[in-house]
Structure formats: structure tokens, C-alpha cells
Design an enzyme around this catalytic site. Structure first.
Site, short mmCIF file in Angstrom:
data_model
loop_
_atom_site.label_atom_id
_atom_site.label_comp_id
_atom_site.label_asym_id
_atom_site.label_seq_id
_atom_site.Cartn_x
_atom_site.Cartn_y
_atom_site.Cartn_z
N ARG A 81 67.16 7.49 6.27
CA ARG A 81 67.59 6.83 7.51
C ARG A 81 67.59 7.80 8.68
O ARG A 81 67.92 7.41 9.79
CB ARG A 81 69.01 6.33 7.31
CG ARG A 81 69.14 4.83 7.13
CD ARG A 81 70.61 4.56 6.93
NE ARG A 81 70.97 3.21 7.20
CZ ARG A 81 71.05 2.26 6.28
NH1 ARG A 81 70.70 2.49 5.04
NH2 ARG A 81 71.46 1.06 6.62
N ARG A 109 75.60 -0.93 14.07
CA ARG A 109 74.55 -0.57 13.10
C ARG A 109 73.17 -0.64 13.74
O ARG A 109 72.31 0.18 13.45
CB ARG A 109 74.64 -1.49 11.87
CG ARG A 109 75.78 -1.12 10.96
CD ARG A 109 76.23 -2.28 10.10
NE ARG A 109 75.24 -2.73 9.17
CZ ARG A 109 75.24 -3.95 8.62
NH1 ARG A 109 76.17 -4.81 8.92
NH2 ARG A 109 74.29 -4.28 7.77
N LYS A 136 65.43 -6.23 3.51
CA LYS A 136 64.96 -5.17 2.61
C LYS A 136 65.53 -5.37 1.20
O LYS A 136 64.83 -5.30 0.21
CB LYS A 136 65.38 -3.78 3.13
CG LYS A 136 64.95 -3.47 4.53
CD LYS A 136 65.41 -2.09 4.99
CE LYS A 136 66.91 -1.90 5.03
NZ LYS A 136 67.60 -2.70 6.08
N ARG A 174 80.53 -9.22 3.85
CA ARG A 174 80.64 -7.75 3.86
C ARG A 174 81.47 -7.29 5.06
O ARG A 174 81.34 -7.84 6.14
CB ARG A 174 79.23 -7.13 3.95
CG ARG A 174 78.77 -6.55 2.64
CD ARG A 174 77.33 -6.18 2.64
NE ARG A 174 76.96 -5.19 3.65
CZ ARG A 174 75.75 -4.62 3.73
NH1 ARG A 174 74.83 -4.94 2.85
NH2 ARG A 174 75.47 -3.75 4.67
N ARG A 220 75.27 -14.04 5.97
CA ARG A 220 75.11 -13.44 4.64
C ARG A 220 76.41 -13.57 3.83
O ARG A 220 77.51 -13.37 4.35
CB ARG A 220 74.76 -11.96 4.78
CG ARG A 220 74.72 -11.25 3.44
CD ARG A 220 73.99 -9.96 3.45
NE ARG A 220 74.52 -8.97 4.37
CZ ARG A 220 73.93 -7.80 4.59
NH1 ARG A 220 72.80 -7.49 3.99
NH2 ARG A 220 74.46 -6.94 5.44
P1 AP5 Z 1 69.30 -8.48 3.21
O1 AP5 Z 1 68.18 -8.51 2.22
O2 AP5 Z 1 70.69 -8.33 2.69
O3 AP5 Z 1 68.97 -7.43 4.37
P2 AP5 Z 1 68.90 -5.84 4.36
O4 AP5 Z 1 67.71 -5.45 5.15
O5 AP5 Z 1 69.00 -5.33 2.96
O6 AP5 Z 1 70.20 -5.57 5.20
P3 AP5 Z 1 71.47 -4.62 4.99
O7 AP5 Z 1 72.48 -5.07 6.00
O8 AP5 Z 1 71.93 -4.59 3.56
O9 AP5 Z 1 70.87 -3.28 5.39
P4 AP5 Z 1 71.59 -2.11 6.00
O10 AP5 Z 1 70.46 -1.18 6.10
O11 AP5 Z 1 72.35 -2.33 7.24
O12 AP5 Z 1 72.77 -1.87 4.97
P5 AP5 Z 1 72.92 -0.86 3.77
O13 AP5 Z 1 73.61 -1.55 2.69
O14 AP5 Z 1 71.63 -0.16 3.49
O15 AP5 Z 1 69.20 -9.85 4.07
C1 AP5 Z 1 70.17 -10.14 5.07
C2 AP5 Z 1 70.47 -11.66 5.04
O16 AP5 Z 1 69.29 -12.38 5.42
C3 AP5 Z 1 70.86 -12.19 3.67
O17 AP5 Z 1 71.83 -13.19 3.84
C4 AP5 Z 1 69.56 -12.80 3.11
O18 AP5 Z 1 69.80 -13.88 2.21
C5 AP5 Z 1 68.87 -13.28 4.38
N1 AP5 Z 1 67.40 -13.16 4.34
C6 AP5 Z 1 66.67 -12.15 3.79
N2 AP5 Z 1 65.36 -12.36 3.99
C7 AP5 Z 1 65.27 -13.51 4.72
C8 AP5 Z 1 64.18 -14.26 5.27
N3 AP5 Z 1 62.90 -13.85 5.12
N4 AP5 Z 1 64.46 -15.39 5.98
C9 AP5 Z 1 65.74 -15.81 6.14
N5 AP5 Z 1 66.81 -15.16 5.64
C10 AP5 Z 1 66.59 -14.03 4.94
O19 AP5 Z 1 73.86 0.26 4.44
C11 AP5 Z 1 75.21 -0.02 4.75
C12 AP5 Z 1 75.86 1.23 5.30
O20 AP5 Z 1 75.84 2.28 4.28
C13 AP5 Z 1 75.21 1.87 6.52
O21 AP5 Z 1 75.64 1.25 7.73
C14 AP5 Z 1 75.69 3.33 6.40
O22 AP5 Z 1 77.02 3.47 6.82
C15 AP5 Z 1 75.65 3.57 4.89
N6 AP5 Z 1 74.35 4.10 4.46
C16 AP5 Z 1 73.45 3.48 3.64
N7 AP5 Z 1 72.37 4.25 3.46
C17 AP5 Z 1 72.57 5.39 4.18
C18 AP5 Z 1 71.78 6.56 4.42
N8 AP5 Z 1 70.56 6.69 3.87
N9 AP5 Z 1 72.31 7.52 5.21
C19 AP5 Z 1 73.53 7.40 5.76
N10 AP5 Z 1 74.32 6.31 5.60
C20 AP5 Z 1 73.84 5.31 4.80
#
Ligand code: AP5
Length: 210
Positions: A88, A166, A13, A155, A122
Site C-alpha cells: 500500500r 481511507r 478486491k 465494519r 457492505r
Molecule cells: P470488497 O470486495 O469488500 O472491496 P475491497 O476492495 O476488498 O475493499 P476493502 O474496504 O476491504 O479494502 P480496503 O483496502 O479499504 O480494506 P482492507 O481490509 O484492505 O467490496 C466492497 C463491497 O462492494 C462489498 O459489499 C461487495 O459485496 C461489493 N462489491 C464488490 N464487487 C462489486 C461489484 N462488482 N459490483 C457491486 N458491488 C460489489 O484494509 C483495512 C485497513 O487495514 C486499512 O485502512 C489499514 O488501516 C489497514 N491495512 C491493511 N493493509 C495494510 C497495509 N498493507 N499497510 C498498512 N495498513 C494496512
């Protein structure tokens, strides 16, 4: 253009949101990035949420909703925005409806085993949030950010135990949002398994018609 990017952790994403935000000159709003910025800067919010992020649990709804409501009211969101990682929970989605008119939700689907491989490979530039993958999107110099040359980090929630947590939280609390948005005719499915370039091309097609 107002968009929600929905999907499990590691689906890509953030990677796609960065590109689409640049294409359309709109802000990419990642609640995860906002929390991590506050943790890195040891703000009151950061101290409050650090252990929650490390454990893979969700930050409480009221706190997250207030944060996003405030962010969307800022001037740079007037022409659109991408929400990455929000909503979420059903409570967050219902609250969002009261302060936005979003019509387009992109759901990134990907099998769990690929998620684990993506997250364990990552690497992140801590200050900017720029994201790489050791195999699929490597930096020009291993371990270094392309722009600043600074060290890349893993991370703290990309450890295997935290990834599993997660994913469990995603299936329990976030996956039901697919039905929520499908019932409203807002959901568009994206197969997030192919290469970043292929995923980007399929997204562009959807956004052209959306
Ligand atoms: P990447 O693009 O980083 O993936 P992502 O979907 O953004 O994954 P995240 O882990 O950042 O999402 P998340 O939802 O767990 O974390 P968030 O920061 O929102 O890609 C991943 C890897 O794959 C990278 O290395 C990339 O290069 C590679 N890649 C990408 N596309 C590819 C492809 N097509 N092919 C091959 N490789 C590829 O949330 C973190 C924490 O914050 C949560 O756990 C929670 O505690 C808190 N939080 C955040 N939002 C909320 C909310 N709304 N409510 C409550 N808590 C929240």
C-alpha cells in the site's frame, strides 16, 4: 500464480480475490483481514492496530512488511498466493521485491461515488470475513450469514468519515504504486465498475494471458 490486487477501498478486491483463490487453490492473503482477526481476538497486534484501522490510517510499514514476509514464507504459499491490500506504500512495494518474484499486478479502477455506495452497503460475517452487499450481493436471509446463519455486521471503518479518510490515504500513499508497477510492465487494469460477474469474467481473461 503470484498476484497483487491493487485498488482503492471498496473496489471489490476482496470479493474477486476470494473467487480467484478458490479457482486456483491458492491462499488469499488480505492484510486487512489479518489485522481484523487480531483485533477480534484481542491479541497484542490487534490492540496495537485497532485505533489505526478505525481511523482509516495505515498501519506502520515495518510492522506490515514483517507480517507479510512471515506469511509468504509459509508452506501453503509455495504454489502461489493473492496479496489483497498489500503493498500500500512504495516502501512496502520495494520491500516485497526483496522477498518475492511477483510479476502480475491487477489494478481495480472505480469512481469515488461508487466506492462510497459499495462500502456503506457492505455487510460482513465477523468470524469468516465473508462479505455481502445489501443490494448487489445480498445474503439469502437479510442480515444473516449464508453459511452459519449468524448476524452480519457493518465494519467499524465503513462509517462515512472513515471511508473519506481511507480514500484520502489511498490517493496520497497507494495510488503512486500504479506508476511504480506500470514502469516495470507488471500492471493490468481492470474496470471494477460493472457487476461482480462481469468483473470476474474480465479478470479471468487477463489471468489466462498473464
Ligand atoms: P470488497 O470486495 O469488500 O472491496 P475491497 O476492495 O476488498 O475493499 P476493502 O474496504 O476491504 O479494502 P480496503 O483496502 O479499504 O480494506 P482492507 O481490509 O484492505 O467490496 C466492497 C463491497 O462492494 C462489498 O459489499 C461487495 O459485496 C461489493 N462489491 C464488490 N464487487 C462489486 C461489484 N462488482 N459490483 C457491486 N458491488 C460489489 O484494509 C483495512 C485497513 O487495514 C486499512 O485502512 C489499514 O488501516 C489497514 N491495512 C491493511 N493493509 C495494510 C497495509 N498493507 N499497510 C498498512 N495498513 C494496512
Amino acid at each position: 500464480m503470484q498476484l497483487i490486487f491493487l485498488g482503492p477501498p471498496g473496489a471489490g478486491k476482496g470479493t474477486m480475490a476470494t473467487r480467484v483463490a478458490e479457482d486456483h487453490d491458492i491462499p488469499h492473503i488480505s492484510t486487512g483481514d489479518i489485522f481484523r482477526y487480531n483485533i477480534n481476538n484481542q491479541t497484542e497486534l490487534g490492540l496495537q492496530v485497532k485505533s489505526i484501522l478505525d481511523s482509516g490510517e495505515l498501519v506502520p510499514d515495518d510492522l506490515t512488511i514483517d507480517l507479510v514476509r512471515d506469511r509468504l514464507s509459509q508452506e501453503d504459499c509455495a504454489n502461489g498466493f493473492i496479496l489483497d491490500g498489500f503493498p500500500r506504500t512504495i516502501a512496502q512495494a520495494e520491500a516485497l521485491q526483496s522477498f518475492s518474484n511477483i510479476l502480475c499486478v491487477l489494478n481495480f479502477s472505480i469512481p469515488d461515488e461508487i466506492i462510497v455506495k459499495r462500502l456503506s452497503g457492505r455487510r460482513v460475517h465477523k468470524t469468516s470475513g465473508r462479505t455481502y452487499h445489501v443490494l448487489h450481493n445480498p445474503p439469502k436471509v437479510p442480515g444473516k450469514d449464508d453459511v452459519t446463519g449468524e448476524e452480519l455486521i457493518v465494519r467499524s471503518d465503513d462509517q462515512v468519515d472513515s471511508i473519506r479518510k481511507r480514500l484520502a490515504v489511498y490517493y496520497e500513499q497507494t495510488a503512486p504504486l500504479k506508476e511504480f508497477y506500470r514502469n516495470k510492465g507488471m500492471l493490468h487494469e481492470i474496470d471494477a465498475t460493472p457487476s461482480p460477474e462481469e468483473v470476474y469474467e474480465s479478470m479471468k481473461k487477463i489471468l489466462k494471458d498473464a
